[in-house]
Each structure stands twice: as C-alpha cells, then as structure tokens.
Design an enzyme around this catalytic site. Sequence first.
Site: not given
Length: 306
Positions: A27, A29
Amino acid sequence: MAVSKCTRLNGPLIKQMLDSVDSVLFDCDGVIWRGDQAIPGAPDVINLLKKNGKKVFFVTNNSTKTRKMYADKLALMGFNAAEDEVFGTAYCSAMYLKHVSRLQGKVYLIGSNAMRQELEKVGIQQTGVGPDPISGVQIDWANVPLDPEVKAVVVGFDEHFSYMKLNRALQYLNNPDCLLVGTNTDTRLPLEGGKAVPGTGCILKAVETAAQRQAQTVGKPNHFMYDCVASQFGLDRTRCLMVGDRLDTDILLGSNCGLKTLLTLTGVSTVADAEAHQESGCPKRLGMVPDYYVESIAELLPALQG
C-alpha cells in the site's frame, strides 16, 4: 512458516520471512509515504528488495491519480518504480470494465480526471466528470437527459459530488442492465494530526442507497486488485507478501487472497486493533489479523543490507 498470527517481526525472522516470498505488494499512503514525504528508509527498502530479485508492486485505493502520476511521485521520492508496477483503483476499474464486464458502451463517471484518463486509455468513453449544477424542480430531475450509450455507472472519489450527480446515477441505474461499479468502500480518509475527510465509500453508499443496488467494487479488500497484478505478472500467491497500514483493506486483501500479511504501524491501524480482531473469534474479523507487524518497513533494512 508455522508461526502464530500477529507476530512482531524482528531479528532472524525478518530474513526468514523475506526468503519465503518472491513478490511484495505495498500500500502507499501510511506505508511508504505520508502525504508528500517518504517514510524514512522506505525508498531504500523498495530499492533493495528489487536489487535482491524481488518483484515489487504498489496497490492503492486512491482513484484520483493515474498510474503515471503515481510513478512520477514515486520517482521524485527516490523509489525505483515503473508505471506498470502501480495498481490504483482508477486503472483497476478500467481493467474490470474492459476485461471482466466486457463493457460495450459509455460510462457515467462519478470520479476524477485520472479515472477518465485510465478509462479512455483502454477505449472506454465517459460522461460526467466535473460539476453538475442543479436546476428546475423534482419532475425535471426525474426526467434529466440521459446518454443512451451509457451502460455502466462508475463511482470513485469525486470532489464535485452533488445531489444532481446522485440523481443522474439513479436515473441510469433504473435500467437493470446498467452496471454499477465502485472503486472502493473506504469511508474516511485519515489526515495528519488525527483529522479525516469523507472517503469514496460515503459517495458509493449514497449511490447504492438511491439506486437500491449493490456495487461491484474493485479496490482492496476485493480480490480483483490482486488478480489484476497476478494475471499480468504470473504471481504465486503462496510466495507473496502484502504490506499495509489498514487492517480492513490491506490486511483483509492479503487474507482474502491467501497472501502473507505485514502490518506497519506508520499509518492507520494499531496492534491493539489487530489483537481485538484476533480475540473476537469472528471469522470475518480474523481475516483482518496480520501474520506480522513492524513499527515501520524501515525495520526490514538490516536484513536486506546483510
């Protein structure tokens, strides 16, 4: 590796875990960056993983950027990343409509310019991006002009979302043959300092409620996002690691797809959250318990440098 779930990853266990995988899905952020700042050590981790022969991919539910925009951002922060290693929901929505739904027609798009670009890149035309001001009275709204070529409503993050857009989506979806596709169901976007703003899930829920339909979502934790990566790069799920900061999207995606999972504590979820899921005994919540956790992915550095 026979270890209990939610294990603190450190020491020799880090190398053991890394040796057990060929591909790592990150992932973005809260994992490799926060806003416009790289997490300290994250570029070195990514670049060394690749140098050591691992395949690395970036999977994000954010639908406001194209793959190229993400690749450019990664490069600016010092990550060795190629455009085809980025899988965002703007791109994955286009892949779903093109290759799974085999859409023949246009899309009514509640979403961003990035989504429009990714759709058009695969030959799918859209209408709807930008403001849609309201006028007239209710009977006018119910008879709003519709494009007869629209065969799907696609919902992503849209800063111009409005009552008229909701109404127009409803009118299209009154046709049972019109598809409803959503990028993701995240209801809140966490910001620095404990603040948050509404996420795409709020917009999607409004459309689902108005249309009395349930959307097909393509983002995490739906397995389609992993399928997108796996189909293009021939991944072996038994030798993949999913790294994320959210239990309900990143870790659940890994569990849904049979991947090893690693929670990093530089973003949203905490070890206490994971332990609460583990103790619940609820099968769905158990899917949100990671195999491992670290304070930051920078903790992988010594094993990669060794």
